[in-house]
Each structure stands twice: as C-alpha cells, then as structure tokens.
Design an enzyme around this catalytic site. Sequence first.
Site, PDB file in Angstrom:
ATOM      1  N   ASP A  64       0.835  -1.185   0.000  1.00  0.00           N
ATOM      2  CA  ASP A  64       0.000   0.000   0.000  1.00  0.00           C
ATOM      3  C   ASP A  64       0.878   1.247   0.000  1.00  0.00           C
ATOM      4  O   ASP A  64       1.671   1.456   0.911  1.00  0.00           O
ATOM      5  CB  ASP A  64      -0.885  -0.034   1.250  1.00  0.00           C
ATOM      6  CG  ASP A  64      -1.834   1.133   1.281  1.00  0.00           C
ATOM      7  OD1 ASP A  64      -2.473   1.379   0.258  1.00  0.00           O
ATOM      8  OD2 ASP A  64      -1.895   1.804   2.317  1.00  0.00           O
ATOM      9  N   THR A  97      -3.064   5.066  -3.917  1.00  0.00           N
ATOM     10  CA  THR A  97      -2.036   5.859  -3.253  1.00  0.00           C
ATOM     11  C   THR A  97      -0.703   5.754  -3.977  1.00  0.00           C
ATOM     12  O   THR A  97       0.063   6.698  -4.014  1.00  0.00           O
ATOM     13  CB  THR A  97      -1.881   5.412  -1.799  1.00  0.00           C
ATOM     14  OG1 THR A  97      -1.772   3.999  -1.777  1.00  0.00           O
ATOM     15  CG2 THR A  97      -3.072   5.815  -0.995  1.00  0.00           C
ATOM     16  N   THR A  98      -0.422   4.564  -4.515  1.00  0.00           N
ATOM     17  CA  THR A  98       0.814   4.421  -5.266  1.00  0.00           C
ATOM     18  C   THR A  98       0.731   5.244  -6.546  1.00  0.00           C
ATOM     19  O   THR A  98       1.660   5.958  -6.911  1.00  0.00           O
ATOM     20  CB  THR A  98       1.048   2.948  -5.622  1.00  0.00           C
ATOM     21  OG1 THR A  98       0.949   2.180  -4.443  1.00  0.00           O
ATOM     22  CG2 THR A  98       2.404   2.751  -6.235  1.00  0.00           C
ATOM     23  N   ASP A 394      -8.760  -0.771   1.663  1.00  0.00           N
ATOM     24  CA  ASP A 394      -8.765  -0.133   0.346  1.00  0.00           C
ATOM     25  C   ASP A 394      -9.998  -0.558  -0.436  1.00  0.00           C
ATOM     26  O   ASP A 394     -10.695   0.277  -1.023  1.00  0.00           O
ATOM     27  CB  ASP A 394      -7.521  -0.547  -0.458  1.00  0.00           C
ATOM     28  CG  ASP A 394      -6.296   0.209   0.001  1.00  0.00           C
ATOM     29  OD1 ASP A 394      -6.410   0.946   0.995  1.00  0.00           O
ATOM     30  OD2 ASP A 394      -5.240   0.056  -0.631  1.00  0.00           O
TER      31      ASP A 394
END
Lengths: 564, 535
Positions: A64, A97-98, A394
């Site tokens: 994550d 998020t990445t 997520d």
Amino acid sequence: MTAMMQPQIILLKEGTDTSQGKAQLVSNINACMAVADVVRTTLGPRGMDKLIHDEKGNTTISNDGATIMKLLDIVHPAAKILVDIAKSQDSEVGDGTTTVVLLAGEFLKEAKPFIEDGVHPQNLIRSFRTAAYLAIEMVKELAQSIEGKSLEEKKSLLAKCAATTLSSKLIGGEKEFFASMVVDAVLAIGTDDRLNMIGIKKVPGGNMRDSFLVNGVAFKKTFSYAGFEQQPKKFVMPKILLLNIELELKSEKENAEIRLSDPSQYQSIVDAEWNIIYDKLDKCVKSGAKIVLSRLAIGDLGTQYFADRDIFCAGRVAEEDLQRVAAATGGTVQTSVNNVIDEVLGSCELFEERQVGNERFNIFSGCPSGQTATIVLRGGADQFIEEAERSLHDAIMIVRRALKNSTVVAGGGAIDMEISRYLRQHARTIAGKSQLFINSYAKALEVIPRQLCDNAGFDATDVLNKLRQKHALQSGEGKPYGVDINTGGIADNYANFVWEPAVVKINAINAATEAACLVLSVDETVKNPKSESAQGDAAAGAMGGRGRGGAAFRGRGGRGMRRR
Amino acid sequence: MALAFDEYGRPFIIIKEQEQKTRLRGIDAQKANISAGKSVARILRTSLGPKGMDKMLQSPDGEVTITNDGATILEQMDVDNQIAKLMVELSRSQDYEIGDGTTGVVVMAGALLEQAERLLERGIHPIRVAEGYEMASRIAVEHLERIANKFEFSSTNVEPLVQTCMTTLSSKIVNRCKRSLAEIAVNAVLAVADLDRKDVNLELIKVEGKVGGKLEDTELIKGIIVDKDMSHPQMPKHIEDAKIAILTCPFEPPKPKTKHKVDIDTVEKFQNLRGQEQKYFDDMVQKCKDVGATLVICQWGFDDEANHLLMHRNLPAVRWVGGVELELIAIATGGRIVPRFQELTPEKLGKAGLVREKSFGTTKDRMIYIEHCANSRAVTIFIRGGNKMMIEETKRSIHDALCVARNLIRNNSIVYGGGAAEISCSLAVEAAADRHPGVEQYAIRAFAEALDSIPMALAENSGLQPIETLSAVKSQQIKENNTCCGIDCNDVGTNDMREQNVFETLIGKQQQILLATQVVKMILKIDDVISPSEY
C-alpha cells in the site's frame, strides 16, 4: 565594487539552511523522484511488496503506497509533500495511493528539463493545471455509470471494482472471494457514513479462505471469571442488554468512610453492600435479557449469578464492539440498570460462542437492523493479516466510493492512455509554449501503463506502442484498451472487468498535479537549525547538524556567486 | 536508500537517519529472504516423522526444553531475522488452527522456497512463481479431497480416532506407549465434545503433570485433580459420595468494601466484637453443615480459627483453589459457585462419587482427586514421567493428539500419512502442470517437486535411501493406482499405509499446503527490505 568586499549581513540565525533559485528547484525535483522510485515497483497486479523494519523492531510488509510512504520517515521538506498527497488520497478515496505518488513524481520528472532550460515555473504550473482540468473532464466523459441497475447486477459490478483493487495485493489470489465479501459488508451497512460499523477482526492461523463475514457482530471472548463456562453458549432470538456500568462488588463511593461505634451494626453494613450489587444483578435478570454485555467489568459474583440463571454475560467489551452490537441489535447502551424497558433491549436471531483458530469468538448473527458487518480475517502470519486488513480497507473504500459516485472507468492503464492521447491531440491546437508542456504532461500520464509492464517484466515500449495505436483509432473502439497483465499484450479492459471508480482517477490526477505544482512553485527553502535542546539529544542529530551547517555556508556562497 | 543530489552534486538526506538504514532490493532481497527461510526449514527437517530427532533448547534463564514439536522449537529459538520470524508464525498458526503438523508445514515452505530460488535464477518473475504455486496448491487441495476417506466413528466405536491419534504420537518421544496415550486423548475429547454442534472446547480438558512414576501410569480421570491438600492434616483423606460446597468467599468475617472503622471505647464493646467474630466462624461452618456439605472447596484462605473449627466439626476443606480449577470442579460436579455463605442451599452443592487425597511415592506431594462426578464434561489427563522435561514434552504431545481428535470430530475425513498423501498430490500436480499454458507451468512443476520433499525427509530420517525409496513408492502408487502407499518408516514390511494404520486428518493436511503456499507467496513478493543497520 564587488559583493565579496561587503561585510556579510546576517539575517537568519546561525546554522539556518537556505537555498534558492533554479538549482534548488531541480534538487527538490530530484528528491521527489527518488521517493517516487521507492514505491514504483509496488504498482499493479505484478507489483512487489516492501518489508520495512523500524527501530522498535516492528516489521511491516506492505504493498500500500500510503503505508509505505508513512513508514519511510521522510524528512526532506519537498519530498514530504508526496507523503502528504499519498495520505490525502488514502483518506479521500482509500485507494490509488501508489498511483498518485508515481504520477506526481513523473510530472516533476517531465518538468525538470524545462526548468533546466530556463522556463519559468509559473508557465509550467499554468499549463499543468489546464491539462489536469482537461484530463478530469475526459475522465468524466469516459466514465460509465452503473446507476439504475438492479441490486444483483450492481453487486457484481461493485465486486469487479473491488477485485481490481485487490488484484495488486497479497490476497490477490483470492480476490473474487474477498471482493464479494467486501461488497456484502458495504451493502450491509447501508449508505450512511459509518465506516466503523464494519469491524475487521484478525485471527492468526488458518488460511485466507477461512475468513468469513458475519452479518452482525463478532468479537473475541473477553476476560472471564470463574463460572463463565457454566453459562449457556448458544441462544436463539435472545434479548440483549447493553450496559456501561460495573457489576462488581466494590465500594460505592471512593472517599466515604463508615464509622461504627457498635460492632453489632457491622453485619448490616456488609449486607447493605451486597444488597446494592444484588439489586443491580436482579434488575438485569428481570429485564428479560438473556445476554448481558458491559463495557466495564462484570465481576466473578456477577458471572456466577448470571450463570445460575442461564444468562450469558461478558464484561470489558471494547467500546467499538459494544457500539456495533448496539447498532446491529437495535439496543441502546444503558448507564444504569434502573428502568430497563423492553425498547432498550437488543435482539438478534442467533448468538453463539464459537472456536475460531485458537480463540473463542462471540458471534451475533441475523441482526434485525442489519447495519453492521464484521469480517473475520484469517491468515498464516501476523504481517500477513495486517496487510490483508489494509488491502480490505482499500477495497471497502473503493466499493463505498463506487456506490456513491457510481461511475467507473477501465483500469490497467487504459484510461491513462486515453487521456494522454486526448491531451496530445489537444496540445496541437495550442499555439505557444503551452503546447510543449501539455505534451509532456500527456507523456507523464503514460507512466502508469509503462510501470505496469515494467513490474510484470514485459517490454514496456512494445506494449505502449500497441496501446497508442489502438487509442489512435478513429472509430474510438480502442478506448478501453489497456495492458493485459496475463499475456503481456493489450486487451479491452472494460470488457475484462478491470474497473476502477472514476473518482479514484480524478482524485489522483488532481492531487498529483497539485503536488507537482506546489513543488514547482517553491523557489526558496529555508530550513531552521534544530533547537538547542534537540541538538544535544542524539549523536545522529549532531551529524545531521554538521551536514546542514556546511550546506548553509555553501548556500550563502552560491548567492554571492550568482550576484557576481 | 536511493540518494538524491543537489546542485553541487552533494547527496542530501531524504529519509530520517538515512545513512544508518540498510536496504536490500530486487533479486538480492529475494535471495536473502529465501535463504533465511530455508535455513529455518533445515533445522526442523530432521525432526519430521516417527524416526525424527528431538531438539534441545536452552532458554536465557537456563531452562532446558527437549522437544520434537515444530511450533515449540521455533518459538524457543528466538529468531531475529524477519523472514525467519514469518516461518515461526507460520508454524504457530498451524498450531493454533490444527495443533498438529507444525514441523511438516515449515519443511514444506522451505522446499517451496528452495524450488522458487531455482526458478528465479532462470529469470521467472517472482509473482508468476507465486501465482503458479497458488494454482498448484489449489490442485493439491482438491486432489486431497478426492483421495480422502470418510471415517465413521461413534461414541462406542472410537478405534478410528485412536488410530489417527497414534500416528501423531508416533513421532514423539512418548511413542512407546502411544496406544494408551491415544486412547486417553480420544476419551478425553469425546467426554467434552458436543457432537451435535461439532464443537470441542479444549479448555475443559485439564492436563496436569507430576514428576515421578512411569509414563505408563498416565491416566485419564473423569473428574478433576487439584494440586492441593486438605487444609488440616488430620482431616479425612477419603470421602465417598461427597457433597461439595464451592465457595468464593474466605472463611473470615466479611469486610465491607467501603473504608470503615470500628470505634471501640469500652471493654464490653471489645468483647462484643470478639464474640461476634467467633460467631461468624461458627455460623459459617454451621451453614455448610446444615446444607449437607461433606467437603468445602474454597478459592481463598481460612482463618486459623476457622480451620480448627472445620476440623473440629469434621468437615474436610481445601483452600486456595484457583479460579480456573474451581470452575472446572463446578462443571464436573454439577455444582454452583457460591459467593457467600448466606446463599448456600442443598441444590447448589456439587456431587462427586469419590474424593481422595493421594500422595506420591516417597515425596510429600499430595493431590486431591475428585472423581466419579455427576457430569463428566470436565476431565483431567494426569501425566507421570521420569523428569520435568519428559512431562512437558508429553503435555505437548498430548495436546497434539487432543487437537487431532478434535479435528476429526469437526471433519471426519482422513488421508493416509507416511508421505502417501504428498506423493499422491505430487503426481496429480505434476500431471496438471503440463496442461497449463504460460510460465506458471514451471512453478506448478516445482510445487510438485517440493511436495516430494516431505516423504524424502521422512525416508532420510528413517535411515532409508531417500531417492530410491521415493521413486519406488511413487512407481508403486502409479502401478497399483493406490494412493495409500507411503514411506515405510518403521520397517514393517509394507508400504500400504492403510495396513499400517497411519492416518492424518484431511483438514490438517490441506491447511499445511495452503499455509505454506501463502507464506511463500508473501516472502516471494518482497523485493525491498529497509531496515535499521543493526539488524
């Protein structure tokens, strides 16, 4: 008269680090790129995990982006911005998020040569903003709505979104299993913003497939006193009393003192105390409840009293669990046992104490209001479950988002390629410098499919060219084409159900552009030295301090040189 | 850590205390992780199977443990490496979930890692390997389901359960009396099991040990043993048809919980107080007598005066019995725990056929047996053995056997042991591999090879020629189409595990494969290790 002759005017405190101008802008960009490089390999279904080990000996294995960024403990001021956008993406949409870090890094990378060539950052910023605006419009245009479908259909559509998120995680192998679990959980809590009504309980042991969803509440057996095992452990349609008081033999008032002059009164005091607690217990029993839960302790006396009357009790139930039970069973938490009326009692179809792994669990299922769900996660190792929890978080966020703004776009780099194509096309209509910048923005967006290929070990150039060709088709049939992670070719990702909610993409583009613009707009960094007390603290601090001192000196020198 | 450079080509700090962190990435990280995992597996490899060896472990405070149990060995080894810790947790979770097969799961994971290393060297992407493993594990689990046999047992026919427990016990140090221990374990589990709900609460089985005597003296007591003696040495040591009062209040004058003070200003008052105190004791004993109790078990202590009175009134008593034991006694005897003397009634008394105090050998140790209870839902396994280490190891072995029996009650499917199930799975996976297009095919084949490592280790530990034996058994399985062929560890003369009565639970075996795959996937997926340098 040269600058060197002038006595130096000291404006800032000794040891303050300042740097400014183009060069420091470039170095800020470098720092951000270095950070983006760290998370680069975690993107996509073939992304790898990071094992981060902190000083305290805690280990985290994660895929994550937000978690990794948080744990990296970044101190560089410009690079910190990237951490912040990852966090904001996490709290806003929960996933991607990445992507957001990667995009921001790539925008900056594209901007770097222009900065070096002397383009004013504001020019870049303006063009980037326009590009972001156009990109978002494009996403909205391309997004397909899942509104108006029947519940069953919607469910399977939502599950597809969840599966796309989960595919890059450690639990990707069981993504269908978890995706449907997540969808059920989210649908169970309804449309309210009450995320805490989904409980995730972690039990080491077992394999992933042993995880299960309880349509109600489950929590670990609380600490129990002697007599607990004599209580019945299974009820059908029980009434549930929820309390926030102690059911223990204890002094009623802390500071009171009883003075006796006549020893024969002694017994009456003892009796009085017992009567207080018995009165409370009796009221619980009289309420007709078969299960008594309290946030505070239920002592051995209470346990045995209830055991005698075939009532199940549990003390020291965690606050959030109790809240969930209250919401699920329709009961309310009482702070007194007086006047317990039927309305405040909760109820559920089945209560059972069950063995899960090495623990015994209290499970309330078939709750009337049904607005809670608990996912009991199983897995081989602690880190494994931790990561599974993050992944499920997520997925839950994605499903909730998709449920609210029910539009989806094709994932797997398809949408990015399409935006990129559109921006390139648009750029040609612009006269002036902006054309170049928007073109570079378009190029930066291609990083997503490129990284997906790189991580999977495919030939990125080859795949990207195939994608460009597809997307350039006049008919528009190539729009949903993205990277096919299984074969190393390209595929219609919309038809293959690689879906992401549009809002994730929109937020990612927005946040990444913002961050890039922010970094670009900085033209001077002033870093204050550590305060006196902090300096004496650690040897490491002293070392860092020395390094910065040198930098400060050179920073000043740089200024002088430029002025010459 | 990646370094960034500022305008003068001077590196600057992005991450806190950057210089002190080490970072391994890419293939190096995977190699290092794999070798860490493998070395843990290598330690356990020799303790697999009936001829497996034990490990002696010394804790920092000098306590010595000798064991054959994988989970215990790893727990006590106190490993520091992160990946090795994952292996420890792997073993622990097998222990939590199944209770048995903790060594096998680690050996399996080690073999998978070893195979993965080879594949990585050939340039296969680690995630492809992991995915291939996952597919293979699914094939293997399904195959196990197919070859599993249902096992019919009832409360009268426990033979199948005993046989399975014996397989577990045969690899332990206690294997010389595995038959009797297996019977004890099965009977204990059946006593507490809820056969309708298929639920077994192992907390109701108390395992107690005492140094001295022989292992053969280990017995199952349908009741409770308390490591206490009567509160007064002259109390009767043998009570038949005991009626037991189970108390959680001390034989002392009651105290209010609120702060209090008794003002004594005259002699009369003092005497009054004293008299009252004595009356309390008298009343208490009288109340116990009145309801017909012939034994008092109390969680707390007695005042000396109360003790004397109890003795005087011929009411035997036991004091300082722990809460858990008290609860078990209550369950076993069907009594209720009574919080104060006023509430004692005849219905609340527990009943036991026989209560006796027993002393052991020449030592002064005494224990109280509460037997022939009305309700035998709580039982005790009492272990005897030559030394403490032996007893501890027996406890662990019994725990494994209990878990196996419990698993069988939950799911009565079994597979054949001695590596037979693994060999059969290996064959099935191998056959399935060829049908798979894509790179995963290699990983699936590697999985099949890793499955072979369990029978291989079994053969090795039994002093057989591993490769020869394995290939012989494998060909026999195919030739006779018989999935029960395994390694003949005990040199009985037949490879048919059905004849040898070597069984393992289906869920245990499935769990092993799934867990090992899961953890291996996790390890393979890591390509970046960031840690403070001291590690």
